[in-house]
Design a protein around this motif. Sequence first.
Motif, PDB file in Angstrom:
ATOM      1  N   ARG A 187      -0.197   7.233 -13.542  1.00  0.00           N
ATOM      2  CA  ARG A 187      -0.779   7.018 -14.868  1.00  0.00           C
ATOM      3  C   ARG A 187      -1.826   5.910 -14.857  1.00  0.00           C
ATOM      4  O   ARG A 187      -1.704   4.919 -14.143  1.00  0.00           O
ATOM      5  CB  ARG A 187       0.305   6.664 -15.876  1.00  0.00           C
ATOM      6  CG  ARG A 187       1.222   7.826 -16.126  1.00  0.00           C
ATOM      7  CD  ARG A 187       2.043   7.607 -17.336  1.00  0.00           C
ATOM      8  NE  ARG A 187       2.869   8.788 -17.565  1.00  0.00           N
ATOM      9  CZ  ARG A 187       3.816   8.844 -18.456  1.00  0.00           C
ATOM     10  NH1 ARG A 187       4.068   7.804 -19.226  1.00  0.00           N
ATOM     11  NH2 ARG A 187       4.509   9.937 -18.606  1.00  0.00           N
ATOM     12  N   PHE A 188      -2.824   6.099 -15.704  1.00  0.00           N
ATOM     13  CA  PHE A 188      -3.916   5.140 -15.835  1.00  0.00           C
ATOM     14  C   PHE A 188      -3.373   3.724 -16.025  1.00  0.00           C
ATOM     15  O   PHE A 188      -3.773   2.799 -15.321  1.00  0.00           O
ATOM     16  CB  PHE A 188      -4.805   5.539 -17.023  1.00  0.00           C
ATOM     17  CG  PHE A 188      -6.027   4.694 -17.176  1.00  0.00           C
ATOM     18  CD1 PHE A 188      -7.241   5.104 -16.634  1.00  0.00           C
ATOM     19  CD2 PHE A 188      -5.994   3.487 -17.863  1.00  0.00           C
ATOM     20  CE1 PHE A 188      -8.382   4.329 -16.774  1.00  0.00           C
ATOM     21  CE2 PHE A 188      -7.127   2.709 -18.009  1.00  0.00           C
ATOM     22  CZ  PHE A 188      -8.325   3.136 -17.461  1.00  0.00           C
ATOM     23  N   SER A 189      -2.453   3.556 -16.975  1.00  0.00           N
ATOM     24  CA  SER A 189      -1.938   2.216 -17.283  1.00  0.00           C
ATOM     25  C   SER A 189      -1.202   1.609 -16.088  1.00  0.00           C
ATOM     26  O   SER A 189      -1.259   0.401 -15.870  1.00  0.00           O
ATOM     27  CB  SER A 189      -1.023   2.259 -18.509  1.00  0.00           C
ATOM     28  OG  SER A 189       0.074   3.127 -18.284  1.00  0.00           O
TER      29      SER A 189
ATOM     30  N   LEU B 171      -3.136  -2.805 -10.116  1.00  0.00           N
ATOM     31  CA  LEU B 171      -4.342  -3.267  -9.428  1.00  0.00           C
ATOM     32  C   LEU B 171      -5.027  -4.425 -10.138  1.00  0.00           C
ATOM     33  O   LEU B 171      -5.857  -5.113  -9.539  1.00  0.00           O
ATOM     34  CB  LEU B 171      -5.330  -2.103  -9.266  1.00  0.00           C
ATOM     35  CG  LEU B 171      -4.847  -0.978  -8.354  1.00  0.00           C
ATOM     36  CD1 LEU B 171      -5.766   0.237  -8.474  1.00  0.00           C
ATOM     37  CD2 LEU B 171      -4.769  -1.459  -6.921  1.00  0.00           C
ATOM     38  N   GLY B 172      -4.736  -4.609 -11.419  1.00  0.00           N
ATOM     39  CA  GLY B 172      -5.366  -5.694 -12.168  1.00  0.00           C
ATOM     40  C   GLY B 172      -6.860  -5.519 -12.333  1.00  0.00           C
ATOM     41  O   GLY B 172      -7.606  -6.496 -12.372  1.00  0.00           O
ATOM     42  N   MET B 173      -7.311  -4.300 -12.450  1.00  0.00           N
ATOM     43  CA  MET B 173      -8.747  -4.052 -12.575  1.00  0.00           C
ATOM     44  C   MET B 173      -9.128  -3.720 -14.014  1.00  0.00           C
ATOM     45  O   MET B 173      -8.290  -3.299 -14.806  1.00  0.00           O
ATOM     46  CB  MET B 173      -9.182  -2.933 -11.626  1.00  0.00           C
ATOM     47  CG  MET B 173      -8.544  -1.595 -11.862  1.00  0.00           C
ATOM     48  SD  MET B 173      -8.801  -0.390 -10.506  1.00  0.00           S
ATOM     49  CE  MET B 173     -10.527  -0.157 -10.508  1.00  0.00           C
ATOM     50  N   ALA B 174     -10.384  -3.919 -14.316  1.00  0.00           N
ATOM     51  CA  ALA B 174     -10.894  -3.646 -15.655  1.00  0.00           C
ATOM     52  C   ALA B 174     -10.802  -2.150 -15.956  1.00  0.00           C
ATOM     53  O   ALA B 174     -10.988  -1.305 -15.067  1.00  0.00           O
ATOM     54  CB  ALA B 174     -12.341  -4.108 -15.774  1.00  0.00           C
ATOM     55  N   ARG B 175     -10.526  -1.818 -17.217  1.00  0.00           N
ATOM     56  CA  ARG B 175     -10.375  -0.425 -17.635  1.00  0.00           C
ATOM     57  C   ARG B 175     -11.611   0.408 -17.328  1.00  0.00           C
ATOM     58  O   ARG B 175     -11.501   1.547 -16.878  1.00  0.00           O
ATOM     59  CB  ARG B 175     -10.072  -0.353 -19.134  1.00  0.00           C
ATOM     60  CG  ARG B 175      -8.704  -0.899 -19.514  1.00  0.00           C
ATOM     61  CD  ARG B 175      -8.467  -0.803 -21.018  1.00  0.00           C
ATOM     62  NE  ARG B 175      -8.493   0.560 -21.509  1.00  0.00           N
ATOM     63  CZ  ARG B 175      -7.458   1.410 -21.477  1.00  0.00           C
ATOM     64  NH1 ARG B 175      -6.307   1.014 -20.992  1.00  0.00           N
ATOM     65  NH2 ARG B 175      -7.575   2.635 -21.952  1.00  0.00           N
TER      66      ARG B 175
ATOM     67  N   VAL C 296      -6.186   5.253  -4.304  1.00  0.00           N
ATOM     68  CA  VAL C 296      -5.585   6.276  -3.444  1.00  0.00           C
ATOM     69  C   VAL C 296      -4.304   5.730  -2.808  1.00  0.00           C
ATOM     70  O   VAL C 296      -3.276   6.416  -2.779  1.00  0.00           O
ATOM     71  CB  VAL C 296      -6.587   6.765  -2.374  1.00  0.00           C
ATOM     72  CG1 VAL C 296      -5.913   7.640  -1.338  1.00  0.00           C
ATOM     73  CG2 VAL C 296      -7.749   7.513  -3.030  1.00  0.00           C
ATOM     74  N   ARG C 297      -4.340   4.499  -2.321  1.00  0.00           N
ATOM     75  CA  ARG C 297      -3.138   3.882  -1.738  1.00  0.00           C
ATOM     76  C   ARG C 297      -1.989   3.884  -2.739  1.00  0.00           C
ATOM     77  O   ARG C 297      -0.867   4.268  -2.416  1.00  0.00           O
ATOM     78  CB  ARG C 297      -3.440   2.443  -1.307  1.00  0.00           C
ATOM     79  CG  ARG C 297      -2.217   1.701  -0.759  1.00  0.00           C
ATOM     80  CD  ARG C 297      -2.288   0.211  -0.956  1.00  0.00           C
ATOM     81  NE  ARG C 297      -2.364  -0.162  -2.362  1.00  0.00           N
ATOM     82  CZ  ARG C 297      -2.618  -1.398  -2.772  1.00  0.00           C
ATOM     83  NH1 ARG C 297      -2.856  -2.354  -1.901  1.00  0.00           N
ATOM     84  NH2 ARG C 297      -2.659  -1.675  -4.058  1.00  0.00           N
ATOM     85  N   ASP C 298      -2.271   3.453  -3.967  1.00  0.00           N
ATOM     86  CA  ASP C 298      -1.221   3.405  -4.984  1.00  0.00           C
ATOM     87  C   ASP C 298      -0.703   4.791  -5.337  1.00  0.00           C
ATOM     88  O   ASP C 298       0.477   4.966  -5.623  1.00  0.00           O
ATOM     89  CB  ASP C 298      -1.726   2.677  -6.231  1.00  0.00           C
ATOM     90  CG  ASP C 298      -1.726   1.169  -6.061  1.00  0.00           C
ATOM     91  OD1 ASP C 298      -1.469   0.679  -4.933  1.00  0.00           O
ATOM     92  OD2 ASP C 298      -1.988   0.468  -7.057  1.00  0.00           O
ATOM     93  N   ALA C 299      -1.583   5.800  -5.291  1.00  0.00           N
ATOM     94  CA  ALA C 299      -1.136   7.171  -5.548  1.00  0.00           C
ATOM     95  C   ALA C 299      -0.152   7.614  -4.470  1.00  0.00           C
ATOM     96  O   ALA C 299       0.833   8.291  -4.770  1.00  0.00           O
ATOM     97  CB  ALA C 299      -2.330   8.119  -5.612  1.00  0.00           C
TER      98      ALA C 299
ATOM     99  N   GLU D 296      -1.646  12.485 -16.133  1.00  0.00           N
ATOM    100  CA  GLU D 296      -1.323  11.897 -14.846  1.00  0.00           C
ATOM    101  C   GLU D 296      -2.396  12.283 -13.843  1.00  0.00           C
ATOM    102  O   GLU D 296      -2.993  13.356 -13.939  1.00  0.00           O
ATOM    103  CB  GLU D 296       0.043  12.377 -14.353  1.00  0.00           C
ATOM    104  CG  GLU D 296       1.178  11.877 -15.202  1.00  0.00           C
ATOM    105  CD  GLU D 296       2.540  12.314 -14.695  1.00  0.00           C
ATOM    106  OE1 GLU D 296       3.513  11.654 -15.069  1.00  0.00           O
ATOM    107  OE2 GLU D 296       2.631  13.315 -13.941  1.00  0.00           O
ATOM    108  N   TYR D 297      -2.633  11.396 -12.905  1.00  0.00           N
ATOM    109  CA  TYR D 297      -3.577  11.634 -11.815  1.00  0.00           C
ATOM    110  C   TYR D 297      -2.762  11.952 -10.575  1.00  0.00           C
ATOM    111  O   TYR D 297      -1.974  11.126 -10.116  1.00  0.00           O
ATOM    112  CB  TYR D 297      -4.463  10.409 -11.592  1.00  0.00           C
ATOM    113  CG  TYR D 297      -5.394  10.166 -12.745  1.00  0.00           C
ATOM    114  CD1 TYR D 297      -6.658  10.739 -12.769  1.00  0.00           C
ATOM    115  CD2 TYR D 297      -4.994   9.397 -13.837  1.00  0.00           C
ATOM    116  CE1 TYR D 297      -7.505  10.543 -13.849  1.00  0.00           C
ATOM    117  CE2 TYR D 297      -5.836   9.194 -14.919  1.00  0.00           C
ATOM    118  CZ  TYR D 297      -7.091   9.769 -14.914  1.00  0.00           C
ATOM    119  OH  TYR D 297      -7.927   9.577 -15.986  1.00  0.00           O
ATOM    120  N   VAL D 298      -2.959  13.164 -10.057  1.00  0.00           N
ATOM    121  CA  VAL D 298      -2.159  13.649  -8.936  1.00  0.00           C
ATOM    122  C   VAL D 298      -3.099  13.951  -7.767  1.00  0.00           C
ATOM    123  O   VAL D 298      -4.137  14.601  -7.948  1.00  0.00           O
ATOM    124  CB  VAL D 298      -1.386  14.926  -9.343  1.00  0.00           C
ATOM    125  CG1 VAL D 298      -0.547  15.453  -8.192  1.00  0.00           C
ATOM    126  CG2 VAL D 298      -0.526  14.648 -10.578  1.00  0.00           C
TER     127      VAL D 298
END
Length: 149
Positions: free
Chosen positions: A39-41, A47-51, A30-33, A80-82
């Motif tokens: 985008r997922f990638s 974040l460096g998190m697992a897919r 949410v912070r990054d949004a 895209e995630y909005v």
Amino acid sequence: MPQHKITEGEPCPVARSVNLVGDRWSLLIVRDAFDGTRRFSDFQRGLGMARNILSDRLRKLVEAGIFETRDASDGTAYQEYVLTARGESLFPVVVALRQWGEQHLFNTGERHSVLIDKQTGEPLSLMRPVGRDGKILKASATQVQKITW
């Protein structure tokens, strides 16, 4: 909105909120949004998190109405995630956590980021609960009232 099994019958709004967005990854997504990531990638790279973990958290956030998916704005085949209006309303929560961290988790002179008002270039004022009269309230001046229907 779908409810997760843990929150069914849970009368505490804090417990329900923490169940949904209280884990590290969900709040950081949410912070990054809020910072413009869509985008997922890009979430994964930032974040460096697992897919699989990212996929799970995004799915839950979409199901909860915090994000919606849209076709990419640049016409590519990506989604895209909005943030929805519900997701946007988490902004004060993220700001309050940020400000608490700025106050309590950094040594004097230690480098960290600061959230600023784009219009003035100044850091945001501290988030504080206020009463209807505009006075700042301490926790001792409040109480939880159970509502029965």
